[in-house]
Design an enzyme around this catalytic site. Structure first.
Site, PDB file in Angstrom:
ATOM      1  N   CYS A  19      52.244 -41.934  32.356  1.00  0.00           N
ATOM      2  CA  CYS A  19      51.213 -42.249  33.211  1.00  0.00           C
ATOM      3  C   CYS A  19      49.930 -42.189  32.209  1.00  0.00           C
ATOM      4  O   CYS A  19      49.627 -41.392  31.588  1.00  0.00           O
ATOM      5  CB  CYS A  19      50.958 -41.056  34.234  1.00  0.00           C
ATOM      6  SG  CYS A  19      49.564 -41.495  35.335  1.00  0.00           S
ATOM      7  N   CYS A  49      53.752 -46.755  33.378  1.00  0.00           N
ATOM      8  CA  CYS A  49      52.415 -46.788  33.681  1.00  0.00           C
ATOM      9  C   CYS A  49      51.613 -47.580  32.401  1.00  0.00           C
ATOM     10  O   CYS A  49      50.931 -47.970  32.842  1.00  0.00           O
ATOM     11  CB  CYS A  49      51.954 -45.611  34.327  1.00  0.00           C
ATOM     12  SG  CYS A  49      50.276 -45.380  34.880  1.00  0.00           S
ATOM     13  N   HIS A  94      44.524 -48.412  39.255  1.00  0.00           N
ATOM     14  CA  HIS A  94      45.794 -47.620  38.905  1.00  0.00           C
ATOM     15  C   HIS A  94      45.962 -46.710  40.202  1.00  0.00           C
ATOM     16  O   HIS A  94      47.451 -46.590  40.189  1.00  0.00           O
ATOM     17  CB  HIS A  94      45.443 -46.700  37.629  1.00  0.00           C
ATOM     18  CG  HIS A  94      46.362 -45.898  37.331  1.00  0.00           C
ATOM     19  ND1 HIS A  94      46.268 -44.632  38.021  1.00  0.00           N
ATOM     20  CD2 HIS A  94      47.502 -45.759  36.605  1.00  0.00           C
ATOM     21  CE1 HIS A  94      47.317 -43.708  37.745  1.00  0.00           C
ATOM     22  NE2 HIS A  94      47.984 -44.461  36.509  1.00  0.00           N
ATOM     23  N   GLU A 102      55.164 -44.811  41.196  1.00  0.00           N
ATOM     24  CA  GLU A 102      55.438 -43.414  40.371  1.00  0.00           C
ATOM     25  C   GLU A 102      56.040 -42.294  41.228  1.00  0.00           C
ATOM     26  O   GLU A 102      55.401 -42.319  42.558  1.00  0.00           O
ATOM     27  CB  GLU A 102      54.178 -43.129  39.519  1.00  0.00           C
ATOM     28  CG  GLU A 102      54.056 -44.058  38.422  1.00  0.00           C
ATOM     29  CD  GLU A 102      52.765 -43.467  37.593  1.00  0.00           C
ATOM     30  OE1 GLU A 102      53.160 -43.298  36.298  1.00  0.00           O
ATOM     31  OE2 GLU A 102      51.585 -43.374  37.840  1.00  0.00           O
ATOM     32  N   HIS A 104      55.707 -38.212  41.737  1.00  0.00           N
ATOM     33  CA  HIS A 104      54.989 -37.009  41.128  1.00  0.00           C
ATOM     34  C   HIS A 104      55.980 -36.074  40.560  1.00  0.00           C
ATOM     35  O   HIS A 104      57.204 -35.901  40.638  1.00  0.00           O
ATOM     36  CB  HIS A 104      54.195 -36.434  42.230  1.00  0.00           C
ATOM     37  CG  HIS A 104      53.338 -37.316  42.718  1.00  0.00           C
ATOM     38  ND1 HIS A 104      52.197 -37.031  43.739  1.00  0.00           N
ATOM     39  CD2 HIS A 104      52.708 -38.576  42.457  1.00  0.00           C
ATOM     40  CE1 HIS A 104      51.402 -37.850  43.920  1.00  0.00           C
ATOM     41  NE2 HIS A 104      51.386 -38.899  42.970  1.00  0.00           N
ATOM     42  N   GLU A 106      56.250 -32.915  41.048  1.00  0.00           N
ATOM     43  CA  GLU A 106      56.755 -31.826  41.857  1.00  0.00           C
ATOM     44  C   GLU A 106      58.223 -32.359  42.409  1.00  0.00           C
ATOM     45  O   GLU A 106      59.172 -31.759  42.601  1.00  0.00           O
ATOM     46  CB  GLU A 106      56.120 -31.260  42.949  1.00  0.00           C
ATOM     47  CG  GLU A 106      54.525 -30.798  42.317  1.00  0.00           C
ATOM     48  CD  GLU A 106      53.517 -31.883  42.220  1.00  0.00           C
ATOM     49  OE1 GLU A 106      52.504 -31.328  42.340  1.00  0.00           O
ATOM     50  OE2 GLU A 106      53.888 -33.222  42.065  1.00  0.00           O
ATOM     51  N   CYS A 132      49.710 -32.901  45.882  1.00  0.00           N
ATOM     52  CA  CYS A 132      49.212 -33.708  46.858  1.00  0.00           C
ATOM     53  C   CYS A 132      49.537 -33.217  48.381  1.00  0.00           C
ATOM     54  O   CYS A 132      50.675 -32.635  48.284  1.00  0.00           O
ATOM     55  CB  CYS A 132      49.196 -35.351  46.644  1.00  0.00           C
ATOM     56  SG  CYS A 132      51.118 -35.767  46.758  1.00  0.00           S
ATOM     57  N   CYS A 135      53.497 -34.094  48.505  1.00  0.00           N
ATOM     58  CA  CYS A 135      54.350 -33.330  47.444  1.00  0.00           C
ATOM     59  C   CYS A 135      54.270 -31.706  48.139  1.00  0.00           C
ATOM     60  O   CYS A 135      55.087 -31.237  47.930  1.00  0.00           O
ATOM     61  CB  CYS A 135      53.866 -32.900  46.017  1.00  0.00           C
ATOM     62  SG  CYS A 135      54.156 -34.466  45.222  1.00  0.00           S
ATOM     63  N   TYR A 153      43.492 -31.321  41.241  1.00  0.00           N
ATOM     64  CA  TYR A 153      43.320 -32.360  41.221  1.00  0.00           C
ATOM     65  C   TYR A 153      41.966 -32.749  41.911  1.00  0.00           C
ATOM     66  O   TYR A 153      41.694 -32.475  43.233  1.00  0.00           O
ATOM     67  CB  TYR A 153      44.436 -33.004  41.856  1.00  0.00           C
ATOM     68  CG  TYR A 153      44.586 -34.505  41.960  1.00  0.00           C
ATOM     69  CD1 TYR A 153      44.083 -35.189  40.875  1.00  0.00           C
ATOM     70  CD2 TYR A 153      44.799 -35.369  43.294  1.00  0.00           C
ATOM     71  CE1 TYR A 153      44.162 -36.694  40.950  1.00  0.00           C
ATOM     72  CE2 TYR A 153      44.940 -36.710  43.192  1.00  0.00           C
ATOM     73  CZ  TYR A 153      44.411 -37.406  41.826  1.00  0.00           C
ATOM     74  OH  TYR A 153      44.541 -38.736  41.901  1.00  0.00           O
TER      75      TYR A 153
END
Length: 193
Positions: A19, A49, A94, A102, A104, A106, A132, A135, A153
């Site tokens: 990423c 990415c 992005h 993508e 994550h 977790e 997030c 997740c 984050y």
């Protein structure tokens, strides 16, 4: 293993991410043993990415001297000494691409454990960046009983930790200053401006 040790292993795992924005790592530990790891990225066989971002012109070349002037560390190296970072004006584009393409860290760690037949019931997940909400819901459903994270984050909506606590999962933050086994100059996390 100590929480600080496993969290630093999660940072090492994060370096496998392709990423161009955030490199995130997750480790699932049970009874003192690592049973699964994951990092954020495209599903196997998908476009990475960093490659997509380069094709779209989202990356800036930041020579090493620019890093000293306060720019974030290298993200992508295309076989030379040039360093590339995600340009600030492309961060939302992005994010949109990433949300469609993508997985994550977790979720990858949970999926790899399932794929290998490893039970994560009662396990602890260590993650470099706070989860997030999606997740957090997956972690809550997975049987994991404790989450340890390091950094928060910056685009996370409030309440992700409530999802976990409401599911009976303990949530702990270990500040990065407590992680002293790694040379942080060699660890890339956020690769944008």
């Amino acid at each position: 293993m100590k929480a600080s040790t496993v969290l630093q292993i999660a940072y090492l795992v994060s370096q496998e991410s392709k990423c161009c924005s955030w490199k995130v790592g997750a480790v699932i530990e049970k009874n003192g043993r690592i049973i699964s790891t994951g990092y954020n990225g495209s599903p196997a066989g998908g476009v990475n990415c960093c490659d997509y971002a380069a094709e779209q012109g989202w990356l800036l070349n930041k020579p090493k001297h620019a890093i000293i002037q306060g720019h974030k560390p290298e993200c992508v190296s295309f076989g030379s000494t040039d360093r590339f970072v995600l340009a600030k004006e492309h961060r939302s584009a992005h994010s949109e691409w990433s949300s469609k393409n993508e997985i994550h860290a977790e979720l990858n760690a949970i999926l790899f454990a399932a794929r290998n037949g490893s039970s994560i019931e009662g396990a602890t997940m260590y993650v470099t960046l706070s989860p997030c909400p999606d997740c957090a819901k997956a972690i809550a459903q997975s049987g994991i009983k404790k989450l340890v994270y390091c950094e928060t984050y910056d685009k996370n909506k409030p309440g992700w930790d409530d999802i976990l606590r409401n599911a009976g999962i303990e949530v702990f933050n270990v500040p990065k200053k407590n992680l002293n086994k790694l040379n942080w100059e060699n660890i890339n996390e956020f690769c944008g401006e």
